[in-house]
Design an enzyme around this catalytic site. Structure first.
Site, mmCIF file in Angstrom:
data_model
loop_
_atom_site.group_PDB
_atom_site.id
_atom_site.type_symbol
_atom_site.label_atom_id
_atom_site.label_comp_id
_atom_site.label_asym_id
_atom_site.label_seq_id
_atom_site.Cartn_x
_atom_site.Cartn_y
_atom_site.Cartn_z
ATOM 1 N N GLU A 126 -1.611 -9.976 -6.124
ATOM 2 C CA GLU A 126 -1.640 -10.748 -7.376
ATOM 3 C C GLU A 126 -0.866 -10.041 -8.488
ATOM 4 O O GLU A 126 -0.112 -10.653 -9.239
ATOM 5 C CB GLU A 126 -3.095 -10.947 -7.859
ATOM 6 C CG GLU A 126 -3.976 -11.720 -6.900
ATOM 7 C CD GLU A 126 -4.720 -10.814 -5.918
ATOM 8 O OE1 GLU A 126 -4.113 -9.849 -5.409
ATOM 9 O OE2 GLU A 126 -5.893 -11.082 -5.669
ATOM 10 N N GLU B 2 0.827 -1.212 0.000
ATOM 11 C CA GLU B 2 0.000 0.000 0.000
ATOM 12 C C GLU B 2 0.861 1.261 0.000
ATOM 13 O O GLU B 2 2.075 1.211 0.192
ATOM 14 C CB GLU B 2 -0.934 -0.040 1.218
ATOM 15 C CG GLU B 2 -1.907 -1.197 1.113
ATOM 16 C CD GLU B 2 -2.964 -1.222 2.201
ATOM 17 O OE1 GLU B 2 -2.854 -0.459 3.188
ATOM 18 O OE2 GLU B 2 -3.911 -2.011 2.050
ATOM 19 N N ASN B 3 0.166 2.381 -0.216
ATOM 20 C CA ASN B 3 0.859 3.666 -0.302
ATOM 21 C C ASN B 3 0.016 4.724 0.388
ATOM 22 O O ASN B 3 -1.219 4.658 0.349
ATOM 23 C CB ASN B 3 1.055 4.035 -1.782
ATOM 24 C CG ASN B 3 2.037 5.160 -1.958
ATOM 25 O OD1 ASN B 3 1.718 6.326 -1.756
ATOM 26 N ND2 ASN B 3 3.250 4.811 -2.333
ATOM 27 N N CYS C 139 -9.459 -8.761 -7.387
ATOM 28 C CA CYS C 139 -10.177 -7.558 -7.824
ATOM 29 C C CYS C 139 -10.178 -7.480 -9.357
ATOM 30 O O CYS C 139 -9.486 -8.243 -10.041
ATOM 31 C CB CYS C 139 -9.532 -6.306 -7.223
ATOM 32 S SG CYS C 139 -8.031 -5.780 -8.067
ATOM 33 N N CYS D 238 -6.796 -7.040 -11.086
ATOM 34 C CA CYS D 238 -5.998 -8.279 -11.050
ATOM 35 C C CYS D 238 -6.560 -9.319 -12.004
ATOM 36 O O CYS D 238 -5.806 -10.054 -12.648
ATOM 37 C CB CYS D 238 -5.927 -8.814 -9.623
ATOM 38 S SG CYS D 238 -4.917 -7.753 -8.573
HETATM 39 N N1 THU Z 1 -5.910 -6.440 -2.310
HETATM 40 C C1 THU Z 1 -5.099 -7.376 -2.874
HETATM 41 O O1 THU Z 1 -3.891 -7.407 -2.632
HETATM 42 N N2 THU Z 1 -5.651 -8.291 -3.697
HETATM 43 C C2 THU Z 1 -6.977 -8.372 -3.995
HETATM 44 O O2 THU Z 1 -7.382 -9.217 -4.784
HETATM 45 C C3 THU Z 1 -7.922 -7.435 -3.372
HETATM 46 C C4 THU Z 1 -7.325 -6.349 -2.561
HETATM 47 C C5 THU Z 1 -5.313 -5.462 -1.406
HETATM 48 C C6 THU Z 1 -5.362 -4.044 -1.881
HETATM 49 C C7 THU Z 1 -5.303 -3.289 -0.574
HETATM 50 O O3 THU Z 1 -3.952 -3.174 -0.160
HETATM 51 C C8 THU Z 1 -6.022 -4.192 0.398
HETATM 52 O O4 THU Z 1 -6.020 -5.490 -0.187
HETATM 53 C C9 THU Z 1 -7.434 -3.761 0.702
HETATM 54 O O5 THU Z 1 -8.176 -3.578 -0.429
#
Ligand code: THU
Length: 160
Positions: free
Chosen positions: A75, A64-65, A112, A115
């Protein structure tokens, strides 16, 4: 209505006794790496482990940022790194494991939209499905046989 286009999709759920050895290894690796995700803003921890057709395994977690949209999902992080370094080796299985926050039970996360589109890119590049394994609580593994099951009406020409 002139025509109706319907696509049926499915996820299959497997108990631990039914997992293959490689499925178990990938899920274990995704579960290990989620714990060291950089997720100070959502606290949502995601790990992804990718198997390539030559047997190599890569893994990554969400990063995250402080400028939220800059963050990257687990992913896409693992696919970018693995494909960047192995441009001629097809990915065959992607395991995803997540927790709402450290110490909680697993959340059963499907990838998501961004991804899914990224997974689609590498299926398309190599012409081979990428199995997607998602771990839920109670050692239940959800399996999509390929991106068709998660992104049925993806960006494509319906008439070609
Ligand atoms: N996130 C993922 O790494 N993969 C996913 O398939 C869904 C969401 C992360 C993004 C963010 O850092 C956190 O999960 C919450 O959305």
């Amino acid at each position: 209505m002139k025509k109706r286009i319907e696509i049926n999709v499915a996820l299959e759920v497997f108990a631990k006794e039914e997992w293959s050895e490689i499925d178990a290894s990938l899920l274990a690796e995704a579960e290990r790496i989620l714990e060291i995700a950089h997720a100070p803003y959502s606290n949502f921890l995601v790990g992804a482990a990718l198997l390539l057709e030559d047997g190599q395994i890569f893994s990554a977690n969400n990063q995250e940022n402080v400028s939220f949209p800059v963050g990257v999902c687990a992913e896409r992080a693992v696919l970018s790194y693995a494909m960047g370094n192995n441009p001629n080796t097809a990915p065959v299985k992607l395991a995803i494991v997540a927790k709402r926050r450290a110490g909680m039970e697993l959340a059963t996360v499907t990838p998501c939209g961004l991804c899914r589109q990224t997974i689609n890119e590498y299926e398309f590049k190599f012409g081979k499905p990428i199995e997607i394994l998602m771990l839920g609580p109670g050692d239940e593994m959800y399996r999509a046989s390929g991106i068709d099951q998660l992104l049925p009406f993806r960006f494509s020409d319906l008439n070609s």
